[in-house]
Design a protein around this motif. Sequence first.
Motif, PDB file in Angstrom:
ATOM      1  N   PHE A  89       0.743  -1.250   0.051  1.00 20.29           N
ATOM      2  CA  PHE A  89       0.094   0.114   0.040  1.00 20.29           C
ATOM      3  C   PHE A  89       1.024   1.089   0.024  1.00 20.29           C
ATOM      4  O   PHE A  89       1.739   1.424   0.681  1.00 20.29           O
ATOM      5  N   LEU A  90       0.605   1.943  -1.141  1.00 19.25           N
ATOM      6  CA  LEU A  90       1.170   3.344  -1.156  1.00 19.25           C
ATOM      7  C   LEU A  90       0.429   4.428  -0.220  1.00 19.25           C
ATOM      8  O   LEU A  90       0.796   5.607   0.421  1.00 19.25           O
ATOM      9  N   GLU A  91      -0.692   4.259  -0.103  1.00 21.09           N
ATOM     10  CA  GLU A  91      -1.749   4.893   0.613  1.00 21.09           C
ATOM     11  C   GLU A  91      -3.001   4.262   1.307  1.00 21.09           C
ATOM     12  O   GLU A  91      -3.370   3.228   0.470  1.00 21.09           O
ATOM     13  N   GLY A  92      -3.168   4.252   2.621  1.00 21.79           N
ATOM     14  CA  GLY A  92      -4.053   3.482   3.227  1.00 21.79           C
ATOM     15  C   GLY A  92      -3.139   2.213   3.486  1.00 21.79           C
ATOM     16  O   GLY A  92      -2.120   2.105   3.688  1.00 21.79           O
ATOM     17  N   SER A  93      -4.009   1.093   4.031  1.00 24.67           N
ATOM     18  CA  SER A  93      -3.608  -0.079   4.497  1.00 24.67           C
ATOM     19  C   SER A  93      -4.320  -1.260   4.410  1.00 24.67           C
ATOM     20  O   SER A  93      -5.668  -1.178   4.244  1.00 24.67           O
ATOM     21  N   ALA A  94      -3.944  -2.752   4.413  1.00 28.87           N
ATOM     22  CA  ALA A  94      -4.437  -3.649   4.218  1.00 28.87           C
ATOM     23  C   ALA A  94      -5.467  -3.843   5.299  1.00 28.87           C
ATOM     24  O   ALA A  94      -6.571  -4.464   5.437  1.00 28.87           O
ATOM     25  N   HIS A  95      -5.423  -3.380   6.500  1.00 30.54           N
ATOM     26  CA  HIS A  95      -6.259  -3.436   7.848  1.00 30.54           C
ATOM     27  C   HIS A  95      -7.311  -2.354   7.531  1.00 30.54           C
ATOM     28  O   HIS A  95      -8.458  -2.880   8.207  1.00 30.54           O
ATOM     29  N   THR A  96      -7.008  -1.138   6.952  1.00 27.54           N
ATOM     30  CA  THR A  96      -8.168  -0.305   7.360  1.00 27.54           C
ATOM     31  C   THR A  96      -8.945  -0.110   5.910  1.00 27.54           C
ATOM     32  O   THR A  96      -9.973   0.700   5.972  1.00 27.54           O
TER      33      THR A  96
END
Length: 797
Positions: A132-139
Amino acid sequence: MFLNYLKIAWRNLIRHKTYSALTLLGLASGMTCALLLGLYVYDELTIDQYHANAANIYRLNVNVKWDGNDMNMAIGSAPMGPALRQEYPEIKSVLRVKLDNGLLFRVGTKALYADGVIYADSTLFSFFDYSFLEGSAHTTTLTPNTVVLTRKLAMSLFGRTTGLLGKAVRVKDEQFLTVAGIIDDAPANHHLHFEAVLPYSNTQLNKINLNKWDNFNSATYVLLHSSSDARQLERKMPTFYRKYIAQAIGDETGKGVTFLMTFQPLAKIHLYSSHLLGVGNGGNVAYVYTFSIIGLFILLIAIVNYVNLATARSAGRAREIGVRKAVGSLRRQLISQFLAESTLLTMLALLLSLLLLHVILPLFNALAAKSLSIDLWQPESIVLIAGGGLLIGLLSGLYPAVVLARFNPVMVLKGAFSTSGNGLLLRKALVVFQFTVSISMIVGTLVVYQQLQYMRHTQLGFNQEQVIVLPLKSPAVQRSAEVLKETLRRNAAVEQVSLTSGSVGGDMNDKTTFDFYHANGKEQSVSTEYFSVDHDFLDVLQIGLKEGRNFSANLGSDSTGAVLVNEAMLKRLGWKDRTAGLVEFNEKRIPIAGVIRDFHLRSLRSQIEPLVLMLHKDRGDKLLIRIKPQNIAAALAYVEDTYKTINPNQPFEYTFLDQTFADQYRADERKGNLFLSFSGMAIFIACLGLFGLVTFTAEQRTKEIGVRKVLGASVSSIVTLLVQDFLKLVVIALLIASPLAWWAMNRWLEDFAYRISISGWVFGLAGLVAVGIALLTVSFQSVRAALVNPIKSLRSE
């Protein structure tokens, strides 16, 4: 002691420059080929292995058989995933993914078509590892009004990859979606390739019915608990089928349809899915085995080449060995000395091969359509490569070391040295092995080339030349399709235009089941591809009509009460002609309007299957434009100008239909080019081995040649004497290679529904090539031996 061995080995290499150069070249060439093919095979075998949960991820595959139909699919229906998760506690999570061939994305005045998109559940980011470059896998959550962009698409739309969360993107000129995350482009070693991820729950965009059990359009993945067994879960699937699916697909008893549900491990998806419907272009495990064997054989040829060259020098080193033994050298010391030489030579060859690898790897990547690389400074790489080089050195030098150390010093120093018949037989056997492999590869190359030529020039059942495919990907463009079509037809450079939803030369079309009713009362269900066309479809592609009629512009009822089928449909039904029965269409039983000649929707790998065409002018998503061949550039410019005039601010994309079909053979062409390249290398290295053997023979027969010349033998007769034995070896290799190559290439051809028969001339040509190259190699050294002054050969007698 070891340093002393290396010092002596180095001196020997410097002293015998020709031998050293030939040996280095052979080993370095073999190692380079083995490294290249090893990288290729490793890349194929490690697709998707980098995901943290890879060991516990499986894809649901479905095999359905009924009424003579047999479908193997990597796709299921939308309700399957949630029902599986609810029914079986061993399933930790499920993921549904639907592929799309590209959507229109717009930001302000910037508009473009994404090469590929997927619709997916939010669990995508817990199944597979994305950066992820922006954001995340969890959110990051894929709600119906969100989208996740890749780096490539974000740069194309916004010119940056940061500060984009919450930005609006318009999709298909219909909906505004909010950017929920930016991820790096999907890596090449991932079986899913896309530029954007859209929510699976946005049914307005993806047209998925979340509650329809008999609509197969999505891949379903399951993440099992680490303690769960996929095979045990498979044994529970018949119960799941009877509970949820049987009634939905018309199998009320649960026994009329064979419905097999299996779970395919993530690690096997790339290489073991070529037979499945609903998947893109993946790999093929047969090519992995093939290139593994080729790499191993080329390396063995290089090792055999070293053995032959080393034993070719045995006569020249016999006196050295006799002196060493006479002054007290033990046999194990001599073996250690020769192993040190082979190891030194191999490590030098390894360094040379790494330099060659650095130069050749970009060319190999272009040829194989790969992005292979190797980090030589990784500890694992150093250990693996150095250990492999050391092992090759020991294997290469072991036989020559044992043979040379076995010489009797008394016999050698008396000048009575000779080699055993067993040793000569082994060396000849090694040459036969080398040329057996080389000839097999030449045959393989010729067969691949023949099959590719056959596919390129076989009539497809329609005329694919000078046909432009103009995709209409947005609803706004589709609504203007009729206006665009009629405008294009008015130009003299355009012969004819058709509007269709069919994919010709591309992805598989939608499939459904049609019910046919024979006049004798027999009912048959046929699963078949179908798509909509207009009245001009057959004319544009120049598809023949076997019987009946085409769709008519003068019959408004054709859109609801007429279908066309192909010859394969009648063959499947067992009907003599279209009048033998009726077909159910729009809940009515109607006669078949016409039967068209069979034509290929895809490459010749695929059998021509039953097909149904229907008339729905409002469902077309592409124009097929046949242009005159006189001025293609002007016609193409006119099409673009007309498109942009009617559809301003819409991206213009097109392909030529013949190029679309050619692209389907690109992978096979790449494999053919690889075959050709490595066949050449195998022959080259084998010839070095042959050169070594003829050198050995010439040295052993020096005095015999001298005596023959003194007695009046000509140079040509001596050359013939030396050459004929080696040509016999090549002929023996041809006899062994021919049945092996015939069997292997027939297995390869089985992947093609339409294929060539392997002709005898292929083996003849392969044999001529091998014999010709061998003759050149042997003749060079034989002529040298025949031209030696007999006085020099016999002066010690």
